[in-house]
Design an enzyme around this catalytic site. Structure first.
Site, PDB file in Angstrom:
ATOM      1  N   ALA A  62     115.759  18.161  -2.715  1.00 54.09           N
ATOM      2  CA  ALA A  62     116.468  17.349  -3.708  1.00 54.09           C
ATOM      3  C   ALA A  62     115.528  16.279  -4.234  1.00 54.09           C
ATOM      4  CB  ALA A  62     117.705  16.717  -3.092  1.00 54.09           C
ATOM      5  N   GLY A 106     118.222  20.653  -0.552  1.00 52.26           N
ATOM      6  CA  GLY A 106     119.119  21.070  -1.613  1.00 52.26           C
ATOM      7  C   GLY A 106     118.769  22.432  -2.183  1.00 52.26           C
ATOM      8  N   GLU A 109     120.389  24.846   0.102  1.00 48.30           N
ATOM      9  CA  GLU A 109     121.836  24.755  -0.084  1.00 48.30           C
ATOM     10  C   GLU A 109     122.264  25.480  -1.356  1.00 48.30           C
ATOM     11  OE1 GLU A 109     123.246  20.655   1.955  1.00 48.30           O
ATOM     12  OE2 GLU A 109     121.640  20.436   0.497  1.00 48.30           O
ATOM     13  N   GLU A 129     116.566  17.287   6.082  1.00 50.17           N
ATOM     14  CA  GLU A 129     117.141  15.974   5.786  1.00 50.17           C
ATOM     15  C   GLU A 129     117.076  14.990   6.945  1.00 50.17           C
ATOM     16  OE1 GLU A 129     119.102  18.733   2.779  1.00 50.17           O
ATOM     17  OE2 GLU A 129     118.427  18.835   4.866  1.00 50.17           O
TER      18      GLU A 129
END
Length: 255
Positions: A62, A106, A109, A129
């Site tokens: 991300a 991300g 994901e 993360e």
């Protein structure tokens, strides 16, 4: 579009993430992906979607810079990401992620929201993360255990250590690991095979498989039987059975 491009050919769409250097997921990418989903919903003949990244990575995480501007409530980027990824998971045509380089945070994901994932053998796949003192927010803690089981999901999330593509395939996180130069051709062949099938049957399968997680076995079986009867009455079902008897390829009209 600043970060994404897409094209549709032969009933298959290809969406490309183009956000140098690492295709990091940003609010702009999420907004543009949502807009593309709106446009693809209007493509009546669409039967499969390929999602890929330009450059060295599928998506290496991300956008960390946006974390410094994090706001709660309606500005919570996690809610925004989850809403877009839910749309992908519930889309009327299957999404196929073509992963090279890395799918981290991300990026993974996003890939896990797709219906299938094909990876290169050396790709790095993981949720890092916790190394930043945060947790996954785009569905990582909920989707990863569904693919790899609770124990492996705990290991991957709590250590923040990625696995390579071959291991991702071995543990069920990816459908298959291939050489990098083979990835796109392989995924396009899969998409073309799907696109040759009847659209009603594709759409019913996409609604049935999630029953494994959302209902009891008995309820899922009843839904399957009801949908089987519905599909069996279509023109394509009659054509498919006739073609099988006549030993030829069916000519589906998606009706």
């Amino acid at each position: 579009m600043e970060t994404l491009t897409y094209e549709v050919n032969d009933r298959v769409a290809e969406i490309t993430i183009e956000s140098p250097l690492a295709n990091a997921l940003s609010s702009t990418i999420l907004t543009e992906l949502n807009e593309i989903l709106n446009e693809l919903e209007a493509e009546a003949s669409l039967k499969a979607v390929i999602l890929k990244g330009e450059g060295k990575f599928f998506s290496a995480g991300a956008d960390i810079k946006e974390f410094t501007e994090f706001q709660g409530g309606k500005e919570n980027m996690a809610f925004k990401g989850q809403a877009v990824f839910d749309r992908i998971e519930q889309f009327h045509a299957p999404f196929i992620a073509a992963i090279h380089g890395a799918a981290l945070g991300g990026g993974l994901e996003l890939a896990m929201a797709c219906h299938m994932r094909f990876v290169t053998k050396k790709a790095k796949i993981g949720l890092p993360e916790l190394g930043l003192g945060i947790i996954p927010g785009f569905g990582g803690t909920q989707r990863l255990p569904r693919y790899v089981g609770d124990a492996k999901a705990y290991e991957m999330i709590l250590t923040a250590e990625p696995v390579e593509g071959e291991e991702a395939a071995a543990i069920g996180l990816a459908n298959q690991a291939v050489e990098e130069e083979e990835l796109l051709d392989h995924v396009r062949r899969i998409a073309a095979s799907i696109a040759s099938k009847s659209k009603p049957s594709i759409e019913h399968v996409l609604r049935l498989v999630p029953n494994v997680y959302e209902s009891t076995l008995n309820a899922g079986l009843k839904d399957e039987a009801a949908r089987f009867e519905e599909v069996f009455r279509t023109e394509d079902a009659s054509e498919g059975i006739k073609a099988f008897i006549e030993k030829r390829k069916p000519e589906f009209r998606d009706k």
